[in-house]
Design a protein around this motif. Sequence first.
Motif, PDB file in Angstrom:
ATOM      1  N   ASP A  96      29.460  30.948  25.728  1.00 36.36           N
ATOM      2  CA  ASP A  96      28.693  30.253  24.703  1.00 36.36           C
ATOM      3  C   ASP A  96      28.769  31.013  23.382  1.00 36.36           C
ATOM      4  OD1 ASP A  96      26.888  28.509  23.432  1.00 36.36           O
ATOM      5  OD2 ASP A  96      25.194  29.778  23.977  1.00 36.36           O
ATOM      6  N   ARG A  97      29.296  30.374  22.346  1.00 38.35           N
ATOM      7  CA  ARG A  97      29.478  31.037  21.049  1.00 38.35           C
ATOM      8  C   ARG A  97      28.140  31.491  20.471  1.00 38.35           C
ATOM      9  NH1 ARG A  97      32.934  31.354  16.503  1.00 38.35           N
ATOM     10  NH2 ARG A  97      31.862  32.839  15.150  1.00 38.35           N
ATOM     11  N   GLU A  98      27.083  30.678  20.625  1.00 36.38           N
ATOM     12  CA  GLU A  98      25.783  31.073  20.094  1.00 36.38           C
ATOM     13  C   GLU A  98      25.268  32.344  20.778  1.00 36.38           C
ATOM     14  OE1 GLU A  98      23.726  30.021  17.576  1.00 36.38           O
ATOM     15  OE2 GLU A  98      25.566  28.999  16.952  1.00 36.38           O
ATOM     16  N   ASN A  99      25.474  32.433  22.076  1.00 35.21           N
ATOM     17  CA  ASN A  99      25.059  33.635  22.810  1.00 35.21           C
ATOM     18  C   ASN A  99      25.839  34.848  22.318  1.00 35.21           C
ATOM     19  OD1 ASN A  99      23.505  34.794  25.173  1.00 35.21           O
ATOM     20  ND2 ASN A  99      25.587  35.282  25.831  1.00 35.21           N
ATOM     21  N   TYR A 100      27.148  34.668  22.118  1.00 34.72           N
ATOM     22  CA  TYR A 100      27.997  35.751  21.615  1.00 34.72           C
ATOM     23  C   TYR A 100      27.525  36.195  20.222  1.00 34.72           C
ATOM     24  CZ  TYR A 100      32.113  38.055  19.636  1.00 34.72           C
ATOM     25  OH  TYR A 100      32.946  38.952  19.016  1.00 34.72           O
ATOM     26  N   ASP A 101      27.228  35.227  19.353  1.00 32.74           N
ATOM     27  CA  ASP A 101      26.790  35.569  18.000  1.00 32.74           C
ATOM     28  C   ASP A 101      25.452  36.307  18.017  1.00 32.74           C
ATOM     29  OD1 ASP A 101      28.971  34.620  16.611  1.00 32.74           O
ATOM     30  OD2 ASP A 101      28.159  32.609  16.371  1.00 32.74           O
ATOM     31  N   ARG A 102      24.553  35.898  18.913  1.00 29.68           N
ATOM     32  CA  ARG A 102      23.271  36.598  19.013  1.00 29.68           C
ATOM     33  C   ARG A 102      23.472  38.042  19.466  1.00 29.68           C
ATOM     34  NH1 ARG A 102      21.446  31.474  20.845  1.00 29.68           N
ATOM     35  NH2 ARG A 102      21.864  32.050  23.009  1.00 29.68           N
ATOM     36  N   PHE A 103      24.403  38.245  20.398  1.00 25.47           N
ATOM     37  CA  PHE A 103      24.704  39.610  20.838  1.00 25.47           C
ATOM     38  C   PHE A 103      25.253  40.449  19.687  1.00 25.47           C
ATOM     39  CE2 PHE A 103      28.354  42.336  21.978  1.00 25.47           C
ATOM     40  CZ  PHE A 103      27.656  43.394  22.523  1.00 25.47           C
ATOM     41  N   ASP A 109      28.627  49.805   8.742  1.00 26.76           N
ATOM     42  CA  ASP A 109      29.957  50.177   9.216  1.00 26.76           C
ATOM     43  C   ASP A 109      30.739  48.969   9.711  1.00 26.76           C
ATOM     44  OD1 ASP A 109      29.457  52.789   8.643  1.00 26.76           O
ATOM     45  OD2 ASP A 109      28.929  53.369  10.680  1.00 26.76           O
ATOM     46  N   ALA A 110      30.041  47.887  10.041  1.00 24.92           N
ATOM     47  CA  ALA A 110      30.695  46.699  10.565  1.00 24.92           C
ATOM     48  C   ALA A 110      31.098  45.775   9.422  1.00 24.92           C
ATOM     49  CB  ALA A 110      29.761  45.977  11.533  1.00 24.92           C
ATOM     50  N   SER A 111      31.863  44.740   9.762  1.00 28.87           N
ATOM     51  CA  SER A 111      32.173  43.719   8.772  1.00 28.87           C
ATOM     52  C   SER A 111      30.867  43.149   8.244  1.00 28.87           C
ATOM     53  CB  SER A 111      33.000  42.598   9.425  1.00 28.87           C
ATOM     54  OG  SER A 111      33.254  41.570   8.505  1.00 28.87           O
ATOM     55  N   PRO A 112      30.700  43.020   6.928  1.00 24.60           N
ATOM     56  CA  PRO A 112      29.391  42.671   6.372  1.00 24.60           C
ATOM     57  C   PRO A 112      28.906  41.272   6.728  1.00 24.60           C
ATOM     58  CG  PRO A 112      31.066  42.636   4.670  1.00 24.60           C
ATOM     59  CD  PRO A 112      31.704  43.219   5.889  1.00 24.60           C
ATOM     60  N   PHE A 113      29.843  40.359   7.027  1.00 20.27           N
ATOM     61  CA  PHE A 113      29.435  38.983   7.267  1.00 20.27           C
ATOM     62  C   PHE A 113      29.316  38.691   8.758  1.00 20.27           C
ATOM     63  CE2 PHE A 113      31.669  38.870   3.175  1.00 20.27           C
ATOM     64  CZ  PHE A 113      30.647  38.404   2.381  1.00 20.27           C
ATOM     65  N   ARG A 114      28.268  37.984   9.139  1.00 19.86           N
ATOM     66  CA  ARG A 114      28.052  37.569  10.509  1.00 19.86           C
ATOM     67  C   ARG A 114      27.928  36.060  10.581  1.00 19.86           C
ATOM     68  NH1 ARG A 114      29.716  38.240  13.889  1.00 19.86           N
ATOM     69  NH2 ARG A 114      28.128  37.569  15.352  1.00 19.86           N
ATOM     70  N   ARG A 115      28.572  35.485  11.607  1.00 23.87           N
ATOM     71  CA  ARG A 115      28.543  34.050  11.880  1.00 23.87           C
ATOM     72  C   ARG A 115      29.268  33.252  10.797  1.00 23.87           C
ATOM     73  NH1 ARG A 115      23.274  32.311  15.289  1.00 23.87           N
ATOM     74  NH2 ARG A 115      22.635  34.358  16.017  1.00 23.87           N
ATOM     75  N   SER A 116      28.878  33.423   9.567  1.00 27.35           N
ATOM     76  CA  SER A 116      29.491  32.700   8.452  1.00 27.35           C
ATOM     77  C   SER A 116      29.336  33.575   7.220  1.00 27.35           C
ATOM     78  CB  SER A 116      28.800  31.355   8.252  1.00 27.35           C
ATOM     79  OG  SER A 116      27.476  31.564   7.776  1.00 27.35           O
ATOM     80  N   LEU A 117      29.642  33.019   6.085  1.00 24.40           N
ATOM     81  CA  LEU A 117      29.458  33.752   4.833  1.00 24.40           C
ATOM     82  C   LEU A 117      28.056  33.566   4.284  1.00 24.40           C
ATOM     83  CD1 LEU A 117      32.870  32.997   3.062  1.00 24.40           C
ATOM     84  CD2 LEU A 117      32.288  34.919   4.534  1.00 24.40           C
ATOM     85  N   TYR A 154      31.820  46.747  23.005  1.00 30.84           N
ATOM     86  CA  TYR A 154      32.797  46.491  24.055  1.00 30.84           C
ATOM     87  C   TYR A 154      32.382  45.270  24.871  1.00 30.84           C
ATOM     88  CZ  TYR A 154      34.677  51.124  23.034  1.00 30.84           C
ATOM     89  OH  TYR A 154      35.227  52.213  22.399  1.00 30.84           O
ATOM     90  N   ALA A 155      33.354  44.679  25.555  1.00 33.94           N
ATOM     91  CA  ALA A 155      33.071  43.505  26.383  1.00 33.94           C
ATOM     92  C   ALA A 155      31.995  43.809  27.423  1.00 33.94           C
ATOM     93  CB  ALA A 155      34.353  43.021  27.057  1.00 33.94           C
ATOM     94  N   VAL A 156      32.014  45.022  27.967  1.00 34.74           N
ATOM     95  CA  VAL A 156      31.013  45.375  28.980  1.00 34.74           C
ATOM     96  C   VAL A 156      29.613  45.424  28.362  1.00 34.74           C
ATOM     97  CG1 VAL A 156      31.201  47.898  28.709  1.00 34.74           C
ATOM     98  CG2 VAL A 156      30.579  46.930  30.936  1.00 34.74           C
ATOM     99  N   ASP A 157      29.512  45.748  27.072  1.00 30.59           N
ATOM    100  CA  ASP A 157      28.217  45.715  26.387  1.00 30.59           C
ATOM    101  C   ASP A 157      27.712  44.278  26.278  1.00 30.59           C
ATOM    102  OD1 ASP A 157      28.291  48.516  25.921  1.00 30.59           O
ATOM    103  OD2 ASP A 157      29.558  48.194  24.167  1.00 30.59           O
ATOM    104  N   TYR A 158      28.620  43.360  25.967  1.00 31.12           N
ATOM    105  CA  TYR A 158      28.254  41.944  25.901  1.00 31.12           C
ATOM    106  C   TYR A 158      27.799  41.448  27.271  1.00 31.12           C
ATOM    107  CZ  TYR A 158      28.880  36.881  25.149  1.00 31.12           C
ATOM    108  OH  TYR A 158      28.701  35.518  25.067  1.00 31.12           O
ATOM    109  N   LEU A 159      28.528  41.854  28.301  1.00 33.39           N
ATOM    110  CA  LEU A 159      28.149  41.459  29.657  1.00 33.39           C
ATOM    111  C   LEU A 159      26.764  41.992  30.005  1.00 33.39           C
ATOM    112  CD1 LEU A 159      28.788  40.241  32.440  1.00 33.39           C
ATOM    113  CD2 LEU A 159      29.960  42.387  33.012  1.00 33.39           C
TER     114      LEU A 159
END
Length: 384
Positions: free
Chosen positions: A268-275, A313-321, A223-228
Amino acid sequence: MNIRFSVPSGDFIEHIQERKPLLMKSAAFTAGFSWCDVNEIIARSDPASEDFKLTYDGVRPKAEYVESYLDVGMLRHRLIKPVVYDYLRKGGTLIANKISNEAKVHAFSKCVADYTHRRVVSSLYVAFGTKSSHRCHWDTRDVFAVQLIGRKRWTLYEPSLEAPLYTQQSKDYEHLYPCPPDSKMDVVLEAGDVLYVPRGWWHNPLPLGEASVHLALGTFPAYAVDYLGWTLSKMSAFLPARKALLDWRQDEDTVSMLARRIAESLRDRENYDRFMDSFIGAARVESPLAIEIFADASIDGVGEHVGLRIASDASPFRRSLDCIIANGTKVNLDEQGRRIIQSIASTPGITSADLVEQHPDLDADKLRCVITELCRQDVLELIR
């Protein structure tokens, strides 16, 4: 154990998920689920756990239906069966939450996980009377109710508090956000029916005076609150976040710097991807063991007709393929690896023989070696 969803996954995620309920008649293949399975799941549950409940006019105290005893010096717990039977005959409900290591339940859970790209937690409800296990309430997670045995009536009402979080239980908020007077859905689920209930929707499942068993498969995204919260937990590296506060006149600049830094980090997209990597990396899927294959040195690989699935359980790919994260393991992929993983992700249950046929330009022996190693690393799981 399988679910044939009536709406494609992409359409469900875009138009239905967290927006409105969905009834899918005869969607689940439940013929292989019997009372023998129910009894075994209950018997293997820990009755002393807070995740195991017996309800009748509220949740019953453990002391009423669970006894402790010493078994060769080890403290164990068991159900007091006559008490449990009596409560169920009177209209009580037996609930086993957070079910793990049960193959048939796991199969249904994986169907929902593959469909929603979310983590799934499973609960089993057993009832015979006409009392609801809980009075009308909302859940703080989306739920897929899969009717396994018998029937159950579900009455649904629109949310009065939109998208509640796990800290916003209906029992604590219903005086501020009461249940609406008019229902939006009133259905009777029969064996094989699946009902999707978004979080926040009031609902009151009622047994119909007959044997009823259903699974509640709750989905858990980030959830967004988890990212925060995750972003705030990283702020100690920023000097102004470590300063002492005294009064507003002195601290206004410090607070302004903090606000700017937090806003910059959240965008910041990099911060989001790290989360997201952290969130997915922390998840674990209880994939079935295959000791007879991977512990036996005389066996050199997975059988070509054994089904395969991503152990996530999540989408298998992260950031890119270029990589996937499954069961805490990050795997970098080359072009061939991407093609293999994409095929498995899009067709859970596909076999290595199918993959060889789909990708005739790939070396068959190398493909099987890659699949075997990914299974051994718990990145792929076997469907048998």
